[in-house]
Design an enzyme around this catalytic site. Structure first.
Site, short mmCIF file in Angstrom:
data_model
loop_
_atom_site.label_atom_id
_atom_site.label_comp_id
_atom_site.label_asym_id
_atom_site.label_seq_id
_atom_site.Cartn_x
_atom_site.Cartn_y
_atom_site.Cartn_z
CG ASP A 21 -2.08 -1.00 1.01
OD1 ASP A 21 -2.74 -0.93 -0.04
OD2 ASP A 21 -2.27 -1.86 1.87
NE ARG A 102 -0.13 3.71 13.36
CZ ARG A 102 0.71 2.69 13.16
NH1 ARG A 102 1.98 2.83 13.42
NH2 ARG A 102 0.28 1.54 12.69
CG ASP A 131 -3.13 2.98 12.77
OD1 ASP A 131 -2.98 3.31 13.96
OD2 ASP A 131 -2.99 1.82 12.37
CB SER A 182 -4.54 -6.12 8.42
OG SER A 182 -4.05 -4.88 8.88
N1 ARG Z 1 -6.91 -1.62 16.56
C1 ARG Z 1 -5.57 -1.30 16.91
C2 ARG Z 1 -5.44 0.18 17.15
O1 ARG Z 1 -6.29 0.89 16.76
C3 ARG Z 1 -4.58 -1.82 15.92
C4 ARG Z 1 -4.50 -1.09 14.62
C5 ARG Z 1 -3.60 -1.82 13.69
N2 ARG Z 1 -3.22 -0.99 12.61
C6 ARG Z 1 -2.93 -1.45 11.42
N3 ARG Z 1 -2.60 -0.58 10.51
N4 ARG Z 1 -3.01 -2.73 11.12
O2 ARG Z 1 -4.50 0.66 17.74
#
Ligand code: ARG
Length: 407
Positions: A21, A102, A131, A182
């Site tokens: 991506d 992040r 994210d 993922s």
């Molecule tokens: N649900 C978790 C969070 O919001 C994990 C997110 C995972 N992110 C990803 N790009 N796969 O912190």
């Protein structure tokens, strides 16, 4: 609107992971949105990826410059340790392993953009995750003038179409096309979503885990670990002083070996949907558990109770991308103030997926007073004082009962 913004950006700094991506974002920004120059930034957060191949992949995908930054130390020191001090568990369970990374990446993107005179930053997040919220809001709060380009939110390509688009631009399809998950990972843990896990009743298969052993593969012998804290920060394991990064690595090893730190939950995302999340965050959960216990010993009762509310607000706002906001700053003031006396040692027994606290001590800050607690002959507690206390304490409810319990 984004498309116009993209067309007006000349030099863009893109958060880069090396995956399909974010790789496709490079030619997409240039071809579709007329960006002249894409500079990629990949962060080392202890995820264990080789960074040199990632750096080269960005260049092969058309980046004009490809930067990598080692952020592991600030990640643990300035993001993970505050979360441990806050006992931060989103919705009481998720220790924010992804969410904490992040704001750090966002801060670094902004810094690189400033240094290189870029007029926009970009990321490859989709439109339904947390994210994107965290990146956009963090960047907006640090650099309100900087544009944030989000190609993957706009392009409406399926996974297959994205791969095909990449192949047309010379980006090789991922080797593990079959991997249905993922996954996000860093030194604090792994988050696994999608594929068969989208059925909330489907048990995660063993292959999704990498940091924690299956219970069947853990040692039959339990293991006792001692974690020492100074002013709320973990500083040593089993008597060996460790820098923050080494300490988290060691905690991961120990907890992971005994299969502690897995989680399977339904979580409420910022964008309003429920998602099924698998996490493994062995070290972080172990450290939070130990820290909570030390606070029970060293913080006054009213401070502990009040702090639980602050912790929950703190976890919410970190989850929701508000790391650089004024409420976070204000809550940090409270949290920092409470940690001055959180110094001592917690002993935990690890065994077959469990981490059981079995001891705690603090030479400088323990509020546990043996002569008050004891049932032995050296008891100094004035038992007779309890009578007057209970007379006053129970007064309101007795008065209430006199009125409402007339039979
Ligand atoms: N649900 C978790 C969070 O919001 C994990 C997110 C995972 N992110 C990803 N790009 N796969 O912190």
């Amino acid at each position: 609107m984004e498309q116009e913004q993209g067309a007006r950006a000349k030099r863009v700094v893109l958060a880069y992971s090396g995956g399909v991506d974010t790789s496709v974002c490079i030619p997409y920004l240039k071809r579709e949105w007329g960006v002249e120059e894409v500079i990629t930034f990949a962060a080392d957060l202890g995820q264990g990826d080789e960074l040199e191949p990632i750096r080269l992949r960005a260049l092969e995908s058309g980046a004009s410059r490809s930067l990598v930054g080692d952020l592991i130390d600030p990640f643990i020191r300035d993001f993970a340790f505050p979360a441990i001090r806050a006992n931060a568990l989103y919705e009481g369970r998720y220790p924010l392993s992804t969410a904490l990374a992040r704001p750090l990446i966002a801060r670094q993107l902004v810094q690189v953009a400033r240094e290189l005179g870029a007029d926009a930053v970009a990321h490859g997040c989709t439109g339904k995750g947390n994210d994107q919220v965290r990146f956009d809001v963090a960047i907006g709060s640090l650099a309100p003038d900087l544009k944030v380009l989000t190609p993957a939110r706009e392009w409406a390509m399926s996974r297959e179409e994205t791969i095909a688009y990449g192949e047309r631009c010379g980006i090789p399809a991922p080797v593990s096309k079959k991997n249905p998950y993922s996954i996000d990972l860093n030194l604090l843990g792994r988050s696994i979503e999608a594929g068969p896990l989208e059925d909330p009743m489907a048990e995660p298969s063993e292959e999704v885990f990498a940091m924690t052993r299956a219970i069947g593969d853990t040692p039959d012998e339990s293991q006792v670990v001692e974690i020492a804290f100074e002013q709320g920060n973990p500083v040593a394991i089993d008597g060996i002083g460790l820098d923050p990064v080494s300490l988290v690595r060691r905690a991961n090893e120990l907890a992971g070996l005994h299969g502690f730190g897995r989680m399977d939950i339904i979580e409420n995302r910022v964008v309003g949907i429920k998602s099924r999340e698998i996490y493994e965050t062995p070290g972080l959960l172990l450290l939070i558990r130990a820290h909570q216990e030390l606070e029970s010993l060293t913080l006054a009762a009213d401070v502990v109770r009040y702090k639980r509310q602050i912790e929950s607000s703190w976890a919410d706002l970190v989850y929701q991308g508000l790391w650089f906001g004024p409420l976070k700053q204000a809550l940090d003031g409270f949290l920092d103030c409470t940690q001055a006396t959180v110094t001592g040692v917690v002993r935990i027994r690890l065994h077959k997926g469990t981490a059981m606290v079995i001891g705690r001590s603090s030479t400088s800050d323990s509020l546990y007073v043996p002569s008050m607690a004891t049932y032995g002959s050296d008891d100094r507690f004035n038992h007779r004082a309890a009578e007057g206390f209970i007379y006053v304490w129970g007064m309101p409810i007795r008065l209430w009962a006199a009125t409402h319990r007339k039979s």
